[in-house]
Design a protein around this motif. Structure first.
Motif, PDB file in Angstrom:
ATOM      1  N   ARG A   1     -81.387   7.311 -28.238  1.00 10.88           N
ATOM      2  CA  ARG A   1     -82.034   6.024 -28.493  1.00 10.88           C
ATOM      3  C   ARG A   1     -80.963   4.943 -28.473  1.00 10.88           C
ATOM      4  O   ARG A   1     -79.885   5.114 -29.042  1.00 10.88           O
ATOM      5  CB  ARG A   1     -82.715   6.050 -29.862  1.00 10.88           C
ATOM      6  N   ILE A   2     -81.255   3.839 -27.821  1.00  9.02           N
ATOM      7  CA  ILE A   2     -80.305   2.743 -27.709  1.00  9.02           C
ATOM      8  C   ILE A   2     -80.800   1.593 -28.566  1.00  9.02           C
ATOM      9  O   ILE A   2     -81.966   1.205 -28.492  1.00  9.02           O
ATOM     10  CB  ILE A   2     -80.149   2.295 -26.244  1.00  9.02           C
ATOM     11  N   THR A   3     -79.913   1.064 -29.389  1.00 14.44           N
ATOM     12  CA  THR A   3     -80.265  -0.063 -30.236  1.00 14.44           C
ATOM     13  C   THR A   3     -79.192  -1.136 -30.123  1.00 14.44           C
ATOM     14  O   THR A   3     -78.044  -0.851 -29.795  1.00 14.44           O
ATOM     15  CB  THR A   3     -80.437   0.376 -31.711  1.00 14.44           C
ATOM     16  N   GLN A   4     -79.618  -2.361 -30.390  1.00 12.87           N
ATOM     17  CA  GLN A   4     -78.664  -3.455 -30.354  1.00 12.87           C
ATOM     18  C   GLN A   4     -78.264  -3.868 -31.769  1.00 12.87           C
ATOM     19  O   GLN A   4     -77.422  -4.731 -31.943  1.00 12.87           O
ATOM     20  CB  GLN A   4     -79.253  -4.631 -29.590  1.00 12.87           C
ATOM     21  N   THR A   5     -78.877  -3.277 -32.765  1.00 11.48           N
ATOM     22  CA  THR A   5     -78.465  -3.432 -34.155  1.00 11.48           C
ATOM     23  C   THR A   5     -78.488  -2.051 -34.782  1.00 11.48           C
ATOM     24  O   THR A   5     -79.143  -1.144 -34.282  1.00 11.48           O
ATOM     25  CB  THR A   5     -79.421  -4.344 -34.945  1.00 11.48           C
ATOM     26  N   ALA A   6     -77.797  -1.895 -35.870  1.00  8.53           N
ATOM     27  CA  ALA A   6     -77.767  -0.598 -36.535  1.00  8.53           C
ATOM     28  C   ALA A   6     -79.138  -0.298 -37.130  1.00  8.53           C
ATOM     29  O   ALA A   6     -79.856  -1.205 -37.548  1.00  8.53           O
ATOM     30  CB  ALA A   6     -76.707  -0.590 -37.628  1.00  8.53           C
ATOM     31  N   PRO A   7     -79.561   0.969 -37.183  1.00 13.03           N
ATOM     32  CA  PRO A   7     -80.885   1.299 -37.674  1.00 13.03           C
ATOM     33  C   PRO A   7     -81.050   1.084 -39.168  1.00 13.03           C
ATOM     34  O   PRO A   7     -82.167   0.996 -39.660  1.00 13.03           O
ATOM     35  CB  PRO A   7     -81.031   2.782 -37.323  1.00 13.03           C
ATOM     36  N   THR A   8     -79.945   0.965 -39.907  1.00 17.35           N
ATOM     37  CA  THR A   8     -80.058   0.824 -41.352  1.00 17.35           C
ATOM     38  C   THR A   8     -79.952  -0.612 -41.818  1.00 17.35           C
ATOM     39  O   THR A   8     -80.083  -0.883 -42.994  1.00 17.35           O
ATOM     40  CB  THR A   8     -78.942   1.652 -42.042  1.00 17.35           C
ATOM     41  N   GLY A   9     -79.679  -1.551 -40.951  1.00 18.34           N
ATOM     42  CA  GLY A   9     -79.603  -2.947 -41.359  1.00 18.34           C
ATOM     43  C   GLY A   9     -78.613  -3.717 -40.512  1.00 18.34           C
ATOM     44  O   GLY A   9     -77.873  -3.165 -39.716  1.00 18.34           O
ATOM     45  N   PHE A  10     -78.614  -5.013 -40.711  1.00 19.25           N
ATOM     46  CA  PHE A  10     -77.793  -5.875 -39.874  1.00 19.25           C
ATOM     47  C   PHE A  10     -76.323  -5.861 -40.274  1.00 19.25           C
ATOM     48  O   PHE A  10     -75.472  -6.225 -39.498  1.00 19.25           O
ATOM     49  CB  PHE A  10     -78.314  -7.313 -39.929  1.00 19.25           C
ATOM     50  N   ALA A  11     -76.006  -5.443 -41.484  1.00 19.84           N
ATOM     51  CA  ALA A  11     -74.610  -5.438 -41.917  1.00 19.84           C
ATOM     52  C   ALA A  11     -73.777  -4.469 -41.085  1.00 19.84           C
ATOM     53  O   ALA A  11     -72.622  -4.733 -40.796  1.00 19.84           O
ATOM     54  CB  ALA A  11     -74.513  -5.064 -43.392  1.00 19.84           C
ATOM     55  N   GLU A  12     -74.359  -3.339 -40.675  1.00 19.10           N
ATOM     56  CA  GLU A  12     -73.619  -2.368 -39.879  1.00 19.10           C
ATOM     57  C   GLU A  12     -73.752  -2.627 -38.390  1.00 19.10           C
ATOM     58  O   GLU A  12     -73.113  -1.969 -37.602  1.00 19.10           O
ATOM     59  CB  GLU A  12     -74.129  -0.953 -40.178  1.00 19.10           C
TER      60      GLU A  12
END
Length: 169
Positions: free
Chosen positions: A106-117
């Motif tokens: 799976r490709i994401t442009q933000t971390a799956p746990t929140g924007f801090a990571e």
């Protein structure tokens, strides 16, 4: 006569790697990485080109246990290119694990746990050095021609060429 006991070479000290290994293992297992080699040797596993545009974020296991999902973090511009390479990345990661551990990428442009990571910290492309044109180089050599030391003259000519080329822009 008794032989003296040989002293250890560490003199009571431990290597930093052995002290940090349990913490690294725990942190990586919390994110689903059973094999920490995937994190520590990411560029060797997938190649330097892919490692510059993506980094592994998470491995999540489904309820059925039929393979895991590897989540990769990338930038928006690189996501379509990485999307085309998903199958090759999955094969390389499974080769690292030694079995078919990853079934989906799976490709994401933000971390799956929140924007801090989700901050992107990939390696930048190497800078290309621009060579100044001949007129700037000759002007810099003219300015430094009175210096007797050859190395100093060459260094001053290079500095002068940089200064003169910056003033034009």
């Amino acid at each position: 006569m008794k032989q003296p006991r040989p002293k250890g070479t560490t003199r009571g000290f431990s290597r930093a790697a052995t002290l940090m290994q349990p913490r690294i293992r725990q942190a990586s297992e919390d994110r689903g990485f059973a094999v920490t080699r995937l994190l520590t040797h990411w560029s060797e596993v997938v190649g330097t080109a892919t490692a510059q545009i993506a980094t592994p974020v998470n491995v999540s296991y489904g309820k059925g246990g039929m393979g895991a999902t590897l989540t990769l973090l990338t930038t928006g511009a690189q996501a379509p290119m990485l999307e085309m390479q998903k199958e090759q990345v999955r094969e390389k990661v499974n080769a690292c694990y030694g079995y078919r551990a990853i079934s989906r990428v799976r490709i994401t442009q933000t971390a799956p746990t929140g924007f801090a990571e989700g901050r992107v910290a990939f390696a930048a492309a190497p800078k290309q050095q621009k060579t100044p044109d001949l007129a700037v180089q000759s002007a810099a050599k003219t300015l430094s021609r009175d210096v007797e030391d050859e190395r100093l003259r060459a260094a001053l000519a290079a500095l002068g060429a940089n200064v003169l080329s910056k003033q034009k822009t």
